[in-house]
Design a protein around this motif. Structure first.
Motif, short mmCIF file in Angstrom:
data_model
loop_
_atom_site.label_atom_id
_atom_site.label_comp_id
_atom_site.label_asym_id
_atom_site.label_seq_id
_atom_site.Cartn_x
_atom_site.Cartn_y
_atom_site.Cartn_z
N ARG A 146 0.97 -1.23 0.12
CA ARG A 146 -0.15 0.11 0.08
C ARG A 146 0.96 1.24 -0.02
NH1 ARG A 146 -3.69 -1.33 4.46
NH2 ARG A 146 -2.79 0.70 5.41
N ALA B 116 2.62 1.64 -3.59
CA ALA B 116 1.81 2.00 -4.49
C ALA B 116 1.56 3.44 -4.02
CB ALA B 116 0.56 1.12 -4.44
N GLU B 117 0.92 4.06 -3.13
CA GLU B 117 0.49 5.29 -2.97
C GLU B 117 1.86 6.22 -3.20
OE1 GLU B 117 -0.72 6.15 1.06
OE2 GLU B 117 -1.94 4.56 1.05
N LEU C 145 -1.27 -0.92 -11.27
CA LEU C 145 -0.75 0.43 -11.02
C LEU C 145 -0.80 1.38 -12.10
CD1 LEU C 145 2.32 0.31 -8.62
CD2 LEU C 145 -0.06 1.00 -7.98
N THR D 165 -5.63 2.62 -3.70
CA THR D 165 -4.45 1.61 -3.36
C THR D 165 -5.08 0.70 -2.38
OG1 THR D 165 -3.48 3.17 -2.18
CG2 THR D 165 -2.55 3.05 -4.16
#
Length: 218
Positions: A105, A108-109, A181, A204
């Motif tokens: 997480r 991805a952020e 993504l 995400t």
């Protein structure tokens, strides 16, 4: 080109004549990469010559060619710099998260926030628009993508050992993750939508949960 898509080209101070000192080489390369990126974004990759980059950077053509033997080498250097600046192996997360879910997480952020910066969006639009005529653009983008896949592969392998969960093909799982993504990123970029931090965080969170639901099959 519309005014809101232009990147201002900074006026560079003229470099002193003579061979650059060893301690100046990193600064010189940063300058060349910065100027080339600005020129490519404003004028296009195909329409920008190496001579124009040298002139804008206020250095000799010989100095430019000595550092970057071709325009493709110069573009790859731009992508390599992006990888170095944004691909820090998860160190931006601070103390290592306890679970793979938290790690993915956070990764991805950060990846989406970095990729949606004005500078990187401009460069990616350039790649999408000109890669058909200049395959070296697609090759450089592919190398950047593979760097991300390798990072996620490493995360999956590390947490498989840490959490005692077998993973038969961590690279394939990482490829699927990065594809998810890119899907979100492509939608946002093509629509011209400015994704907020809250939107990125919410997406995400959902995406990682769905991705990890398939973990037993990895």
């Amino acid at each position: 080109m519309p005014e809101n898509t232009r990147a201002a080209i900074e006026i560079e101070p003229r470099r002193a004549r003579g061979r650059p000192k060893a301690e100046d080489l990193a600064e010189l390369e940063d300058r060349l990469i910065r100027v080339a990126r600005q020129k490519f974004v404003v004028n296009g990759y195909g329409a920008t010559s190496m001579n124009e980059v040298a002139k804008a950077a206020r250095i000799s053509k010989g100095t430019l060619w000595a550092r970057f033997p071709s325009k493709a080498d110069l573009f790859r250097a731009i992508i390599d710099q992006q990888i170095q600046q944004t691909g820090d192996g998860g160190r931006h997360l601070g103390p290592r998260p306890k679970t793979l879910e938290a790690m993915l997480r956070g990764f991805a952020e950060r990846a989406l926030q970095d990729s949606l910066s004005v500078e990187i969006v401009q460069l990616n639009r350039l790649i999408y628009s000109e890669a058909g005529r200049f395959p070296e653009l697609g090759e450089a983008a592919w190398a950047r993508s593979r760097a991300g896949v390798q990072q996620v592969t490493d995360f999956i392998q590390d947490y498989a050992a840490k959490e005692g969960i077998t993973c038969r093909d961590p690279e394939a799982a990482a490829e699927m993750f990065t594809t998810l993504l890119r899907g979100f990123y492509g939608d946002v970029m093509l629509k011209g939508h400015v994704a907020t931090a809250a939107e990125i965080k919410a997406w995400t969170r959902r995406m990682v949960k769905v991705f990890l639901a398939g973990r037993p099959g990895w």
